[in-house]
Write a protein that holds these residues in place. Structure first.
Motif, PDB file in Angstrom:
ATOM      1  N   CYS B  27       0.827  -1.204   0.000  1.00 20.82           N
ATOM      2  CA  CYS B  27       0.000   0.000   0.000  1.00 20.82           C
ATOM      3  C   CYS B  27       0.869   1.265   0.000  1.00 20.82           C
ATOM      4  O   CYS B  27       1.728   1.433   0.858  1.00 20.82           O
ATOM      5  CB  CYS B  27      -0.902   0.006   1.231  1.00 20.82           C
ATOM      6  SG  CYS B  27      -1.937   1.478   1.330  1.00 20.82           S
ATOM      7  N   CYS B  30      -0.211   3.278   3.592  1.00 19.13           N
ATOM      8  CA  CYS B  30       0.188   2.803   4.925  1.00 19.13           C
ATOM      9  C   CYS B  30       1.434   1.914   4.868  1.00 19.13           C
ATOM     10  O   CYS B  30       1.939   1.495   5.907  1.00 19.13           O
ATOM     11  CB  CYS B  30      -0.966   2.065   5.595  1.00 19.13           C
ATOM     12  SG  CYS B  30      -1.368   0.486   4.839  1.00 19.13           S
ATOM     13  N   CYS B  46      -7.189  -1.362   0.216  1.00 16.70           N
ATOM     14  CA  CYS B  46      -6.262  -1.804   1.263  1.00 16.70           C
ATOM     15  C   CYS B  46      -7.048  -2.096   2.542  1.00 16.70           C
ATOM     16  O   CYS B  46      -7.718  -1.216   3.082  1.00 16.70           O
ATOM     17  CB  CYS B  46      -5.206  -0.728   1.530  1.00 16.70           C
ATOM     18  SG  CYS B  46      -4.155  -1.101   2.948  1.00 16.70           S
ATOM     19  N   CYS B  49      -5.706   0.323   5.696  1.00 19.11           N
ATOM     20  CA  CYS B  49      -5.978   1.755   5.847  1.00 19.11           C
ATOM     21  C   CYS B  49      -7.156   2.260   5.011  1.00 19.11           C
ATOM     22  O   CYS B  49      -7.580   3.407   5.150  1.00 19.11           O
ATOM     23  CB  CYS B  49      -4.731   2.573   5.482  1.00 19.11           C
ATOM     24  SG  CYS B  49      -4.376   2.627   3.723  1.00 19.11           S
ATOM     25  N   TYR B  51      -7.200   2.649   1.707  1.00 27.67           N
ATOM     26  CA  TYR B  51      -6.812   3.269   0.436  1.00 27.67           C
ATOM     27  C   TYR B  51      -7.457   2.513  -0.738  1.00 27.67           C
ATOM     28  O   TYR B  51      -7.336   1.297  -0.838  1.00 27.67           O
ATOM     29  CB  TYR B  51      -5.280   3.266   0.303  1.00 27.67           C
ATOM     30  CG  TYR B  51      -4.764   3.491  -1.103  1.00 27.67           C
ATOM     31  CD1 TYR B  51      -4.980   4.704  -1.755  1.00 27.67           C
ATOM     32  CD2 TYR B  51      -4.062   2.494  -1.785  1.00 27.67           C
ATOM     33  CE1 TYR B  51      -4.514   4.911  -3.052  1.00 27.67           C
ATOM     34  CE2 TYR B  51      -3.587   2.696  -3.075  1.00 27.67           C
ATOM     35  CZ  TYR B  51      -3.821   3.899  -3.704  1.00 27.67           C
ATOM     36  OH  TYR B  51      -3.368   4.095  -4.984  1.00 27.67           O
TER      37      TYR B  51
HETATM   38 ZN   LIG Z   1      -3.042   0.919   3.205  1.00 21.24          ZN
END
Ligand SMILES: [Zn+2]
Lengths: 278, 279
Positions: B27, B30, B46, B49, B51
């Motif tokens: 990612c 993160c 993700c 986090c 994303y």
């Molecule tokens: Zn992430």
């Protein structure tokens, strides 16, 4: 410059000449009864963009201009002609005011680009430019734009949605500065000259690409050699364009304004027929 | 189709292809690593986090349109070389081969939870979805199609900015697409923008910022200027959330952040709410 052949890089050098006239020099030579109008009514007053009203040949007009400084102090004041979002929002406020009072708008473009910084992002630089493109496209009054020197990217285009685009003889109009281009394509900002050679950024290029209509001659050797003559030439072009655009039906004008941009692009379908624009 | 079916479809497509196994996903937000299979099951979001990672146009359409509802328009449009840029045609041909895409945007008509709309999806795998003649033209035609058919338009944006290889012609696409958006709006049409990773430069400074409703996916990059350009200008480190979807929401430039799994439903609801029917 050799044997009278002037390269795109020579033009870039000319528009960066420290004595090149700025819009502040030209305005008093071209317009009368000029009053500057400040502020976007939302956040502040961006000095990188001049806004005002005045007369051209006696006709009331709105003037919107990107302002370069004539020395370092002035340039600090105007942020080297790199507007923040509030500059573009001031431009839009004055454009709508022009529409209300049936005044044509005359835009002067001279910027390396819209400012790239934290505050500019926080206040929506992208949205501010997008809004200019959107609103100027529909503005129900004639709009004429003149590129005085640097027509840098979206920051220039924001004042470039118009019925007719004029470029000073040595002015450039580009998607990115030649320096930025060199650094992006070759990872070498020093190859500015090579970038100039392939980018198609001159007034002639802009006319050939269907982006500009008029090239305004500068005084011999560049605008700085005789600002009065250059101002006269700008004035003459504006007078002709303005009369022409003001005589047109506004809906026809808007349609042809839209088509000026709608038709730019080169693509093909299925690798067979060549289609220039839509 | 349920979300579960959609997950399965994407997952199956992914694992049935005779392709080497995808590497694990690292990612960019993160920095945590997630197995490719887990990512697929999580719609490429993700799990650590949130994303919303970059999708191909093909995957985006699968995750967004009702099954078999998508009909592509302007499929074969490809760019010419307006400023005779060295090797541009070769580069395009190479990318067509590699990505299976004709250009950086796919347009068409589909239904989303039975709501018919024009849809445009930009694909960052094709020259960072930079905007040249074809992207500009296809976006403009998509607005015109929506206007003529009386349909709403949904555009999933992603772009690194202008297509340098097309010079000034590329810049003009900003005005072309913004003008097309304006004309469509005059007719009363609904334009929903979904900002995906990354939406920057000339696309941010044109049609991406002009939606009636602007949605962003969580944690995606949205901005005008490149981060490195700004760091170069101000000579200091930028805050972590700078130019994120959350940053744009905080500053008032997007209406809402919507997770990928809720995107279809949200778009369909918004379309219904804009029809003005009382129910
Ligand atoms: Zn992430």
């Amino acid at each position: 410059m050799m044997d009278g052949i002037i390269t795109p890089y020579d033009r870039l050098t000319l528009i960066h000449h420290h004595e090149r006239p700025t819009v502040r020099d030209y305005i008093p030579m071209i317009f009368t009864d000029v009053y500057e109008l400040h502020g976007d009514r939302l956040y502040s007053d961006d000095k990188a963009i001049f806004g005002g009203i005045g007369r051209l040949d006696g006709i009331p007009v709105t003037i919107i201009a990107e302002v370069k400084g004539r020395d370092l102090n002035e340039n600090k004041e105007v942020n080297f002609a790199m507007p923040h979002p509030e500059g573009y929002r001031k431009a839009l406020r004055l454009a709508h005011q022009a529409e209300k009072f049936h005044r044509p708008v005359i835009n002067f473009i001279d910027t390396p680009g819209a400012y790239c910084g934290v505050e500019a992002e926080e206040r929506g630089q992208g949205e501010a430019i997008a809004r200019c493109l959107y609103e100027f496209m529909q503005l129900r009054t004639p709009v004429i734009s003149v590129v005085l020197g640097e027509g840098g990217s979206g920051g220039a285009l924001a004042l470039g949605v118009c019925d007719e685009l004029c470029m000073l003889e040595n002015a450039i109009y580009s998607v990115i500065s030649p320096r930025g281009f060199a650094s992006l394509i070759w990872k070498d900002a020093g190859r500015e000259r090579d970038a100039c050679d392939i980018m198609h950024i001159t007034a002639e290029d802009a006319v050939a690409l269907g982006v500009a209509e008029q090239i305004i001659p500068e005084s011999e050797g560049g605008a700085h050699t005789d600002p009065e003559i250059t101002a006269e030439n700008i004035h003459r072009s504006l007078s002709i364009s303005l009369k022409d655009k003001m005589s047109k039906d506004i809906d026809e004008l808007l349609l042809s304004r839209y088509n000026r941009f709608r038709s730019v692009g080169e693509f093909t379908q299925m690798d067979t027929t060549v289609d220039q624009g839509g | 189709m349920t979300m579960e079916e959609l997950f399965r479809q994407v997952t199956q497509k992914f694992y049935n292809d005779d392709q080497p196994k995808e590497p694990d996903f690292k990612c960019p937000r993160c920095q945590k690593t997630t197995p490719a299979k887990t990512m697929q099951e999580n719609m490429l979001v993700c799990p650590v986090c949130g994303y919303s990672s970059r999708l191909t146009a093909r995957d985006r359409l699968r995750l967004t349109c009702d099954k078999d509802s998508f009909t592509e328009t302007e499929a074969g449009m490809t760019s010419l070389n307006p400023i005779d840029f060295p090797d541009y045609e070769e580069k395009i041909a190479d990318l067509r081969e590699k990505t299976g895409l004709a250009e950086a945007v796919v347009t068409g008509i589909c239904t989303i939870h039975n709501e018919r709309c024009v849809i445009a999806v930009m694909d960052s795998h094709f020259m960072m979805a930079s905007m040249g003649s074809v992207v500009g033209e296809k976006i403009a035609r998509a607005f015109e199609l929506a206007g003529n058919e009386g349909l709403p338009i949904v555009i999933f944006t992603a772009s690194g900015g202008a297509r340098m290889q097309e010079g000034l012609v590329s810049l003009m696409q900003m005005a072309k697409t913004s003008g097309a958006a304006a004309k469509f709006s005059e007719k009363g049409g609904l334009y929903i923008t979904v900002l995906t990773d990354p939406t920057t430069g000339g696309v941010t400074a044109s049609f991406a910022s002009l939606g009636d409703v602007i949605i962003a996916e969580p944690k995606v990059l949205i901005g005008f200027a490149g981060r490195r350009v700004i760091e170069g200008t101000i000579k200091q480190q930028l805050p972590e959330d700078f130019q994120s979807a959350e940053f744009m929401l905080k500053n008032g430039f997007v209406d809402m952040i919507v997770e990928r799994r809720n995107m279809r439903r949200t778009i369909a609801h918004l379309i219904r709410l804009h029809r003005g029917e009382v129910r």
